[in-house]
Motif scaffolding. Structure first.
Motif, mmCIF file in Angstrom:
data_model
loop_
_atom_site.group_PDB
_atom_site.id
_atom_site.type_symbol
_atom_site.label_atom_id
_atom_site.label_comp_id
_atom_site.label_asym_id
_atom_site.label_seq_id
_atom_site.Cartn_x
_atom_site.Cartn_y
_atom_site.Cartn_z
ATOM 1 N N THR A 76 0.848 -1.188 0.000
ATOM 2 C CA THR A 76 0.000 0.000 0.000
ATOM 3 C C THR A 76 0.886 1.241 0.000
ATOM 4 O OG1 THR A 76 -0.119 0.344 2.408
ATOM 5 C CG2 THR A 76 -1.630 -1.290 1.454
ATOM 6 N N ARG A 77 0.270 2.392 -0.178
ATOM 7 C CA ARG A 77 1.040 3.633 -0.137
ATOM 8 C C ARG A 77 1.546 3.921 1.275
ATOM 9 N NH1 ARG A 77 -1.934 8.313 1.335
ATOM 10 N NH2 ARG A 77 -4.133 7.902 1.789
ATOM 11 N N TRP A 78 0.988 3.224 2.288
ATOM 12 C CA TRP A 78 1.473 3.328 3.664
ATOM 13 C C TRP A 78 2.427 2.177 4.009
ATOM 14 C CZ3 TRP A 78 -3.560 4.733 6.822
ATOM 15 C CH2 TRP A 78 -3.885 6.080 6.565
ATOM 16 N N GLY A 79 2.904 1.484 3.022
ATOM 17 C CA GLY A 79 3.872 0.430 3.247
ATOM 18 C C GLY A 79 3.249 -0.898 3.639
ATOM 19 N N ARG A 80 4.093 -1.767 4.191
ATOM 20 C CA ARG A 80 3.666 -3.124 4.526
ATOM 21 C C ARG A 80 3.083 -3.238 5.926
ATOM 22 N NH1 ARG A 80 8.638 -6.995 3.508
ATOM 23 N NH2 ARG A 80 9.807 -5.309 4.484
ATOM 24 N N ARG A 81 3.549 -2.436 6.874
ATOM 25 C CA ARG A 81 3.238 -2.671 8.293
ATOM 26 C C ARG A 81 2.135 -1.769 8.835
ATOM 27 N NH1 ARG A 81 6.098 -7.230 7.505
ATOM 28 N NH2 ARG A 81 8.237 -6.742 6.880
ATOM 29 N N HIS A 82 2.116 -0.503 8.430
ATOM 30 C CA HIS A 82 1.240 0.461 9.089
ATOM 31 C C HIS A 82 -0.257 0.196 8.913
ATOM 32 C CE1 HIS A 82 5.000 2.515 9.786
ATOM 33 N NE2 HIS A 82 4.365 3.337 10.610
ATOM 34 N N PRO A 83 -0.732 -0.289 7.765
ATOM 35 C CA PRO A 83 -2.166 -0.600 7.704
ATOM 36 C C PRO A 83 -2.605 -1.582 8.789
ATOM 37 C CG PRO A 83 -1.221 -0.586 5.505
ATOM 38 C CD PRO A 83 -0.066 -0.475 6.456
ATOM 39 N N TRP A 84 -1.732 -2.511 9.149
ATOM 40 C CA TRP A 84 -2.058 -3.487 10.198
ATOM 41 C C TRP A 84 -2.122 -2.807 11.564
ATOM 42 C CZ3 TRP A 84 -3.150 -8.580 9.104
ATOM 43 C CH2 TRP A 84 -2.891 -8.984 7.781
ATOM 44 N N LEU A 85 -1.227 -1.856 11.809
ATOM 45 C CA LEU A 85 -1.233 -1.169 13.097
ATOM 46 C C LEU A 85 -2.542 -0.408 13.300
ATOM 47 C CD1 LEU A 85 2.403 0.308 13.263
ATOM 48 C CD2 LEU A 85 1.598 -1.995 13.805
ATOM 49 N N TYR A 86 -2.950 0.346 12.300
ATOM 50 C CA TYR A 86 -4.182 1.118 12.438
ATOM 51 C C TYR A 86 -5.403 0.206 12.562
ATOM 52 C CZ TYR A 86 -1.345 5.149 11.071
ATOM 53 O OH TYR A 86 -0.384 6.133 11.023
ATOM 54 N N LEU A 127 -2.095 -8.429 15.662
ATOM 55 C CA LEU A 127 -2.289 -7.530 14.529
ATOM 56 C C LEU A 127 -1.392 -6.299 14.638
ATOM 57 C CD1 LEU A 127 -6.189 -7.565 14.207
ATOM 58 C CD2 LEU A 127 -4.540 -8.712 12.709
ATOM 59 N N ASN A 128 -1.073 -5.921 15.877
ATOM 60 C CA ASN A 128 -0.150 -4.800 16.098
ATOM 61 C C ASN A 128 1.280 -5.274 16.302
ATOM 62 O OD1 ASN A 128 0.842 -2.096 17.192
ATOM 63 N ND2 ASN A 128 1.037 -3.387 19.010
ATOM 64 N N GLU A 129 1.468 -6.309 17.131
ATOM 65 C CA GLU A 129 2.810 -6.672 17.565
ATOM 66 C C GLU A 129 3.666 -7.250 16.439
ATOM 67 O OE1 GLU A 129 5.831 -6.879 20.508
ATOM 68 O OE2 GLU A 129 3.952 -5.748 20.288
ATOM 69 N N VAL A 130 3.104 -8.119 15.611
ATOM 70 C CA VAL A 130 3.897 -8.741 14.544
ATOM 71 C C VAL A 130 4.416 -7.701 13.552
ATOM 72 C CG1 VAL A 130 3.834 -10.345 12.609
ATOM 73 C CG2 VAL A 130 2.819 -11.004 14.785
ATOM 74 N N PRO A 131 3.553 -6.840 12.982
ATOM 75 C CA PRO A 131 4.090 -5.825 12.063
ATOM 76 C C PRO A 131 5.027 -4.832 12.754
ATOM 77 C CG PRO A 131 1.729 -6.116 11.750
ATOM 78 C CD PRO A 131 2.082 -6.829 13.008
ATOM 79 N N SER A 132 4.750 -4.507 14.028
ATOM 80 C CA SER A 132 5.633 -3.574 14.735
ATOM 81 C C SER A 132 7.031 -4.156 14.883
ATOM 82 C CB SER A 132 5.064 -3.247 16.121
ATOM 83 O OG SER A 132 3.902 -2.472 16.032
ATOM 84 N N ILE A 204 -0.614 2.007 20.655
ATOM 85 C CA ILE A 204 -0.644 1.620 19.244
ATOM 86 C C ILE A 204 -0.684 2.858 18.346
ATOM 87 C CG2 ILE A 204 -1.989 0.418 17.480
ATOM 88 C CD1 ILE A 204 -2.889 -1.506 19.716
ATOM 89 N N LEU A 205 -1.434 3.869 18.754
ATOM 90 C CA LEU A 205 -1.453 5.109 17.981
ATOM 91 C C LEU A 205 -0.072 5.756 17.946
ATOM 92 C CD1 LEU A 205 -4.799 6.872 18.986
ATOM 93 C CD2 LEU A 205 -4.095 6.185 16.682
ATOM 94 N N THR A 206 0.650 5.681 19.051
ATOM 95 C CA THR A 206 1.977 6.300 19.125
ATOM 96 C C THR A 206 2.963 5.633 18.175
ATOM 97 O OG1 THR A 206 1.641 6.968 21.428
ATOM 98 C CG2 THR A 206 3.919 6.838 20.645
ATOM 99 N N VAL A 207 3.010 4.300 18.180
ATOM 100 C CA VAL A 207 3.967 3.630 17.297
ATOM 101 C C VAL A 207 3.572 3.829 15.832
ATOM 102 C CG1 VAL A 207 2.822 1.362 17.360
ATOM 103 C CG2 VAL A 207 5.268 1.510 16.868
ATOM 104 N N ALA A 208 2.281 3.820 15.542
ATOM 105 C CA ALA A 208 1.850 3.989 14.157
ATOM 106 C C ALA A 208 2.175 5.388 13.639
ATOM 107 C CB ALA A 208 0.355 3.704 14.046
ATOM 108 N N LEU A 209 1.804 6.406 14.408
ATOM 109 C CA LEU A 209 2.042 7.779 13.967
ATOM 110 C C LEU A 209 3.516 8.157 14.069
ATOM 111 C CD1 LEU A 209 -1.060 9.517 15.620
ATOM 112 C CD2 LEU A 209 -0.780 8.844 13.219
#
Length: 475
Positions: A76-86, A127-132, A204-209
């Motif tokens: 995606t335009r947000w890369g591989r990991r961030h869509p999963w975080l949100y 959903l958050n921990e693996v992509p992070s 989760i918002l902190t690591v994503a943003l």
């Protein structure tokens, strides 16, 4: 200069680290309170609670490799990991609230509810921990800088979990005139649940943003998409990497030991050492002091001994300090409960044990990032998500085994239901300490033996990174 080649900015390290608060809260909840809540508050037998948690964790653990595999291939335009975080924000908050608010459905219904809600929590956190976690090899390729970055994740993960643990002991589950045994107060667990929801979502918002600007970009290269059968075979080939399997072997014993220790900690402090309420509220501070100690020691030990030797040596030192109070008590050499020295001496030894035991965990995360390039040299593909998911898969299965072992241990020594501190048969307390000491020593000895077999080091890592940067095809 790319993020991978530069010294990682502190703001990026902090954002990456804060993201682990959700995982830390989940781990503390499962390890410290879940057994006593469902056993002593809700009335489920301890062995059934342990069995339910183990089954839930093992079933849920199979989700992790799927999430890792899919995040490696997300484009995606947000890369591989961030869509999963949100996407993880709502499931994490909702499932955590459900876990601590079971309906009164009777023993069978509650057992089913516990199993299902535990699966939901673990899946949502994944959903958050693996992509992070999978972002670590993308943040930096430097051998020692990876250790420096990953230690922030451990620091904040423990800080978040311990902060909520302190709130639970000091506020939510503190003794009251109506309920002197504060840990048995059901309303306190509801406040604990709501606080966890708020802290998890904010983390989760902190690591994503906080990592969005640096890392949320379309991937330059993706693993190929294959038919389902080929995908499964490719996953198996990737996860058969010898260095990865060695780390997982060490982790099996290390995390089984962690699960055993955390699940029994409340029983030990309440019934073996007979901590008063104020001492229980100091326990999270003790744990935090140990983690801060590990934060300082780990990079120093890694540079002086290398990652695998440092991990093995520090694990051995940790178990010596951790078991010393129990060995001395069994030998009649530790101060008696109520002695002014008992609590300070115990907390001091536990601080040292925790500090040295967290160091190998930090080093394992750094070594796992090094496995990514080793695998890329052999397969031609970078699959960070799959490797870190595989590590979480192992942790979930094995921590469940540790929790199951704790529940079985509590039942096997004849520990009574609705036990009152100071009134448990001394023979039961002695059996509990003896079996706990033997199991812990066995787990750590096996972990150290396997750590020393890890095949990757600093020199060959530098060579791999140089060859990959030159786009040299794998041999």
């Amino acid at each position: 200069m790319s993020v991978a080649a530069a010294k990682v900015p502190y703001r990026l390290k902090l954002a990456y680290g804060v993201g682990s608060i959700a995982y830390g809260i989940k781990d503390n909840g499962f390890a410290v309170f879940l057994l006593i809540f469902y056993n002593q508050v809700m009335g489920l037998p301890a062995d059934l609670v342990g069995l339910a948690v183990m089954l839930a964790l093992i079933i849920d653990a199979f989700v992790d490799p799927v999430i890792g595999h899919l995040s490696d291939r997300t484009n995606t335009r947000w890369g591989r990991r961030h869509p999963w975080l949100y996407a993880s924000l709502l499931p994490v908050g909702l499932s955590w609230f459900m876990l601590w608010n079971p309906p009164d459905w009777g023993q069978t219904g509650m057992l089913v509810y516990l199993t299902c809600s535990a699966i939901l929590v673990r899946t949502a956190i994944a959903l958050n921990e693996v992509p992070s976690l999978a972002m670590l090899p993308e943040i930096t390729q430097d051998y020692h800088e990876r250790t420096d970055v990953i230690r922030y994740r451990f620091l904040f993960g423990w800080m978040g979990g311990l902060f909520l643990l302190w709130l639970a002991y000091a506020v939510f589950l503190a003794p009251t005139p109506e309920q002197p045994a504060g840990l048995l107060r059901r309303g306190g667990y509801q406040a604990y649940a709501w606080s966890g929801v708020i802290l998890m979502v904010l983390a989760i918002l902190t690591v994503a943003l906080g990592t969005h600007r640096a890392l949320a970009k379309p991937p330059a290269k993706l693993p190929p998409r294959l038919p389902l059968g080929e995908e499964l075979r490719a996953m198996r080939r990737t996860l058969r990497n010898p260095a990865f399997l060695t780390l997982m072997g060490a982790g099996v014993f290390a995390y089984a030991n962690q699960g055993l220790n955390f699940a029994t900690s409340t029983y030990m402090q309440t019934y073996v050492w007979e901590f008063p309420g104020w001492a229980l509220s100091l326990w999270p501070v003790t744990l935090l002091a140990g983690v801060v100690m590990a934060f300082v020691i780990t990079p120093i030990a890694s540079r002086r001994m290398g990652k695998k030797r440092a991990a093995a040596a520090l694990a051995l030192v940790a178990v010596v300090f951790g078991l010393l109070p129990y060995v001395l008590r069994l030998a009649g050499l530790f101060p008696a409960n109520g002695d002014p020295l008992t609590i300070p001496l115990f907390l001091l030894l536990m601080t040292l044990a925790i500090g040295f035991s967290v160091c190998p965990m930090m080093l394992t995360g750094s070594m796992l990032a090094d496995v990514v390039e080793d695998s890329e040299m052999k397969t031609g593909h970078r699959e960070e998500g799959l490797f870190f998911a595989g590590n979480l898969f192992m942790q979930k299965c094995v921590t469940g085994i540790g929790t199951f072992a704790a529940g079985t241990l509590i039942s096997a020594v004849g520990f009574p239901d609705n036990a009152v501190p100071g009134q448990v048969d001394p023979a039961v307390i002695e059996r509990l300490m003896l079996f706990f000491t033997i199991l812990t020593a066995l787990f750590v000895a096996c972990a150290v033996t396997v750590f020393l077999r890890f095949p990757l080091g600093e020199d060959d890592h530098a060579e791999r990174v140089a060859r990959l940067r030159q786009d040299t095809p794998p041999p």
